[in-house]
Design a protein around this motif. Structure first.
Motif, PDB file in Angstrom:
ATOM      1  N   ILE A   1       3.476  -8.504  43.429  1.00 30.64           N
ATOM      2  CA  ILE A   1       3.009 -10.346  43.040  1.00 30.64           C
ATOM      3  C   ILE A   1       1.795 -11.265  43.939  1.00 30.64           C
ATOM      4  N   THR A   2       2.111 -10.896  45.271  1.00 29.87           N
ATOM      5  CA  THR A   2       0.634 -11.078  46.215  1.00 29.87           C
ATOM      6  C   THR A   2      -0.612 -10.481  45.485  1.00 29.87           C
ATOM      7  N   ASN A   3      -0.579  -9.139  45.160  1.00 27.06           N
ATOM      8  CA  ASN A   3      -1.974  -8.650  44.741  1.00 27.06           C
ATOM      9  C   ASN A   3      -2.445  -9.342  42.838  1.00 27.06           C
ATOM     10  N   ILE A   4      -1.152 -10.153  42.195  1.00 26.03           N
ATOM     11  CA  ILE A   4      -1.253 -11.143  41.227  1.00 26.03           C
ATOM     12  C   ILE A   4      -1.183 -12.023  40.953  1.00 26.03           C
ATOM     13  N   GLU A   5      -0.641 -12.671  42.259  1.00 20.48           N
ATOM     14  CA  GLU A   5      -1.458 -13.898  42.742  1.00 20.48           C
ATOM     15  C   GLU A   5      -3.012 -13.960  43.443  1.00 20.48           C
ATOM     16  N   GLN A   6      -3.261 -13.470  43.652  1.00 25.77           N
ATOM     17  CA  GLN A   6      -4.767 -13.312  44.238  1.00 25.77           C
ATOM     18  C   GLN A   6      -5.849 -12.634  43.419  1.00 25.77           C
ATOM     19  N   SER A   7      -5.571 -11.897  42.125  1.00 24.18           N
ATOM     20  CA  SER A   7      -6.267 -11.303  41.466  1.00 24.18           C
ATOM     21  C   SER A   7      -6.627 -12.624  40.438  1.00 24.18           C
ATOM     22  N   ARG A   8      -8.180 -11.725  39.910  1.00 19.87           N
ATOM     23  CA  ARG A   8      -9.059 -12.799  38.664  1.00 19.87           C
ATOM     24  C   ARG A   8      -9.177 -12.465  37.697  1.00 19.87           C
ATOM     25  N   SER A   9      -7.549 -11.477  37.318  1.00 23.95           N
ATOM     26  CA  SER A   9      -6.827 -11.348  36.052  1.00 23.95           C
ATOM     27  C   SER A   9      -8.344 -11.374  34.861  1.00 23.95           C
ATOM     28  N   THR A  10      -9.231  -9.458  35.868  1.00 22.71           N
ATOM     29  CA  THR A  10     -10.445  -8.602  34.914  1.00 22.71           C
ATOM     30  C   THR A  10      -9.202  -7.405  34.292  1.00 22.71           C
TER      31      THR A  10
ATOM     32  N   ASN B   1      -0.491  -0.594  36.017  1.00 23.54           N
ATOM     33  CA  ASN B   1      -0.433   0.821  37.024  1.00 23.54           C
ATOM     34  C   ASN B   1       0.715   0.698  37.833  1.00 23.54           C
ATOM     35  N   ASP B   2       0.002  -0.013  38.835  1.00 24.04           N
ATOM     36  CA  ASP B   2       1.764   0.152  40.478  1.00 24.04           C
ATOM     37  C   ASP B   2       3.002  -0.510  39.955  1.00 24.04           C
ATOM     38  N   LEU B   3       3.158  -1.324  39.017  1.00 23.40           N
ATOM     39  CA  LEU B   3       4.897  -1.649  38.542  1.00 23.40           C
ATOM     40  C   LEU B   3       4.977  -0.893  37.724  1.00 23.40           C
ATOM     41  N   CYS B   4       4.126   0.339  37.482  1.00 29.58           N
ATOM     42  CA  CYS B   4       5.007   1.556  36.443  1.00 29.58           C
ATOM     43  C   CYS B   4       5.133   2.232  37.293  1.00 29.58           C
ATOM     44  N   ASN B   5       4.652   2.586  37.802  1.00 29.25           N
ATOM     45  CA  ASN B   5       4.762   3.545  39.598  1.00 29.25           C
ATOM     46  C   ASN B   5       5.791   2.783  40.378  1.00 29.25           C
ATOM     47  N   ILE B   6       5.543   1.914  40.703  1.00 23.91           N
ATOM     48  CA  ILE B   6       7.044   1.620  41.499  1.00 23.91           C
ATOM     49  C   ILE B   6       8.471   1.520  40.490  1.00 23.91           C
ATOM     50  N   ILE B   7       8.785   0.984  39.430  1.00 27.29           N
ATOM     51  CA  ILE B   7       9.539   1.050  38.720  1.00 27.29           C
ATOM     52  C   ILE B   7      10.453   2.660  38.948  1.00 27.29           C
ATOM     53  N   ILE B   8       9.440   3.497  38.006  1.00 26.49           N
ATOM     54  CA  ILE B   8       9.766   5.027  38.570  1.00 26.49           C
ATOM     55  C   ILE B   8      10.147   5.551  39.696  1.00 26.49           C
ATOM     56  N   LYS B   9       9.313   5.093  40.425  1.00 26.70           N
ATOM     57  CA  LYS B   9       9.864   5.984  41.564  1.00 26.70           C
ATOM     58  C   LYS B   9      10.840   5.771  41.979  1.00 26.70           C
ATOM     59  N   GLU B  10      11.357   4.305  42.012  1.00 25.26           N
ATOM     60  CA  GLU B  10      13.104   3.506  41.987  1.00 25.26           C
ATOM     61  C   GLU B  10      14.332   4.697  41.001  1.00 25.26           C
ATOM     62  N   MET B  11      13.363   5.064  39.946  1.00 20.94           N
ATOM     63  CA  MET B  11      14.136   5.349  38.944  1.00 20.94           C
ATOM     64  C   MET B  11      14.127   6.933  39.347  1.00 20.94           C
TER      65      MET B  11
ATOM     66  N   ILE C   1      12.376  -0.783  50.108  1.00 21.81           N
ATOM     67  CA  ILE C   1      11.386  -0.221  49.543  1.00 21.81           C
ATOM     68  C   ILE C   1      10.839  -0.932  48.105  1.00 21.81           C
ATOM     69  N   ALA C   2      12.150  -1.016  47.719  1.00 15.67           N
ATOM     70  CA  ALA C   2      11.927  -1.729  45.840  1.00 15.67           C
ATOM     71  C   ALA C   2      11.179  -3.364  46.222  1.00 15.67           C
ATOM     72  N   THR C   3      11.829  -3.547  46.819  1.00 18.60           N
ATOM     73  CA  THR C   3      11.670  -4.868  47.102  1.00 18.60           C
ATOM     74  C   THR C   3      10.277  -6.093  48.109  1.00 18.60           C
ATOM     75  N   SER C   4       9.938  -5.121  48.562  1.00 19.82           N
ATOM     76  CA  SER C   4       8.584  -5.054  49.860  1.00 19.82           C
ATOM     77  C   SER C   4       7.142  -4.666  48.554  1.00 19.82           C
ATOM     78  N   ALA C   5       7.101  -3.455  48.127  1.00 22.18           N
ATOM     79  CA  ALA C   5       7.005  -3.110  46.515  1.00 22.18           C
ATOM     80  C   ALA C   5       6.469  -4.101  46.140  1.00 22.18           C
ATOM     81  N   ILE C   6       7.453  -4.765  45.273  1.00 19.98           N
ATOM     82  CA  ILE C   6       7.157  -5.848  44.385  1.00 19.98           C
ATOM     83  C   ILE C   6       6.212  -6.702  45.231  1.00 19.98           C
ATOM     84  N   SER C   7       6.722  -7.127  46.185  1.00 23.44           N
ATOM     85  CA  SER C   7       6.869  -8.316  46.718  1.00 23.44           C
ATOM     86  C   SER C   7       4.841  -8.235  47.142  1.00 23.44           C
TER      87      SER C   7
END
Length: 389
Positions: free
Chosen positions: A275-284, A293-303, A266-272
């Motif tokens: 990463i895809t969303n970061i590559e496709q974002s326009r960096s606003t 926010n999404d990264l924090c939620n993934i890490i906290i869920k795993e913790m 689950i964690a590796t899929s969420a991180i993947s």
């Protein structure tokens, strides 16, 4: 600040002395991110130095309010000699937004209004204002004139003892110069106004680890109140907060992190996906905030799932538990002595000679604390690379 569930809206000082070592001065507001989901927020005035007006328009109905964040420099400052123009501009803004549902004016006005009442007895339905500061200065005269012309009043001194405290306190003296002002017609909507010494907050929330040579405790108090408004506010859930675990009464045993942490399917899929969303974002800015926010939620869920936890209720939390790396018993002792002398100085209402003696004791103990704090801060910062490793 944008990464800590707040968004900063500010107006920096434009006229800075040519010999100033760094930028300084200005006013601003820290606004919770969820407010932007409920309100259309826009800056309506920053044309006058030291005044920032921000309007909040509810998206569900026509309710709107304006907050003015203000700073008027002291009378002896070259920037604070024209208080009349300052308050005239503020009064003009009040007239221009007369149809706003609520207006809140707050900040450091460096105005001491003494015992002079800011309303008319018999005509204004306001409780009497009690003040601990009996001194009145020229800024205070201009401030009182503004309050009468704008039909506003200060909340200071109208809500019991917790509202009647000094808002500025240092080794140089004590005074009431910070205010929250509202129009008379919304005064009854304001509740629980209080003035809190920032050193009390440092002790209550154990913030000693933030103190240092370049980060001293504030010499102005925190002013807070509650405003009853007729508008819808969304229900706040943990997923809207960047650190939802902060509200839970447990802590993680970080020395027992399992070797397969963040390696589950689950964690590796969420991180993947992230990463895809970061590559496709326009960096606003908004996209960056959402991704963080999404990264924090993934890490906290795993913790929550794999790291052992221990109870951390109010009974198990200890005062002064977490310190600056160099904070020690000597600094704690000096802090307590300085706080005791400060409290005696602030509470003194006797003759002038006794006030001077208490102020000298407070100044001596505070300077001694500052010197030792600088010593340990520099000693810690000057460690060799090998020692830091």
């Amino acid at each position: 600040m944008n990464n800590f569930d707040y968004i900063w809206i500010g107006s920096n000082r434009k006229n800075i002395h040519i010999k100033a070592p760094k930028g300084s001065g200005g006013v601003g507001l820290l606004i919770k991110k969820w407010m932007f989901e409920t309100y259309d927020i826009e800056t309506i005035d920053n044309s006058y130095e030291g005044i920032l007006g921000v309007k909040f328009q509810n998206k569900q109905n026509d309710f709107e309010f304006v907050i003015f964040s203000c700073y008027l420099p002291p009378e002896n400052s070259p920037w604070g000699r024209d208080s009349s123009s300052f308050f005239t501009h503020l009064l003009t803004q009040m007239y221009q937004h007369y149809d706003i549902d609520s207006v809140i004016i707050c900040g450091d006005f460096n105005s001491r209004i003494g015992k002079t009442q800011d309303g008319n007895e018999g005509t204004d339905e306001l409780p009497p204002r009690i003040t601990i500061d009996n001194t009145q200065n020229q800024h205070g005269n201009s401030f009182l004139e503004f309050l009468n012309d704008s039909r506003c009043c200060v909340l200071n001194g109208r809500y019991g003892n917790e509202s009647n405290e000094y808002t500025y306190y240092s080794t140089r003296g004590k005074s009431v110069v910070d205010y929250i002002c509202v129009p008379h017609d919304i005064f009854k909507q304001c509740k629980n106004f209080r003035i809190t010494n920032c050193k009390d907050l440092i002790e209550e929330f154990n913030l000693f680890r933030l103190l240092g040579e370049k980060s001293k405790s504030p010499d102005h108090a925190l002013l807070s109140f509650e405003l009853a408004i007729n508008a819808e506010i969304p229900h706040l859930t943990a997923d809207k907060c960047l650190t939802p675990n902060a509200a839970k009464n447990h802590r993680y045993k970080l020395r027992q992190i399992p070797p397969d942490f963040m390696k589950s399917n689950i964690a590796t899929s969420a991180i993947s996906r992230l990463i895809t969303n970061i590559e496709q974002s326009r960096s606003t800015q908004n996209q960056s905030d959402d991704l963080y926010n999404d990264l924090c939620n993934i890490i906290i869920k795993e913790m929550e799932d794999v790291i052992p936890k221990f109870d951390c209720t109010a009974r198990t939390r200890k005062k002064f538990k977490y310190h600056k790396p160099f904070w020690n018993e000597e600094l704690t002792s000096l802090w307590k002595i300085a706080r005791e002398n400060e409290k005696k100085f602030l509470k003194c209402k006797q003759n002038h000679r006794e006030k001077q003696e208490l102020q000298k004791k407070f100044k001596y103990s505070q300077n001694k604390l500052d010197r030792r704090l600088r010593y340990y801060d520099r000693k810690w910062s000057g460690r060799s690379f090998l020692q830091q490793c």
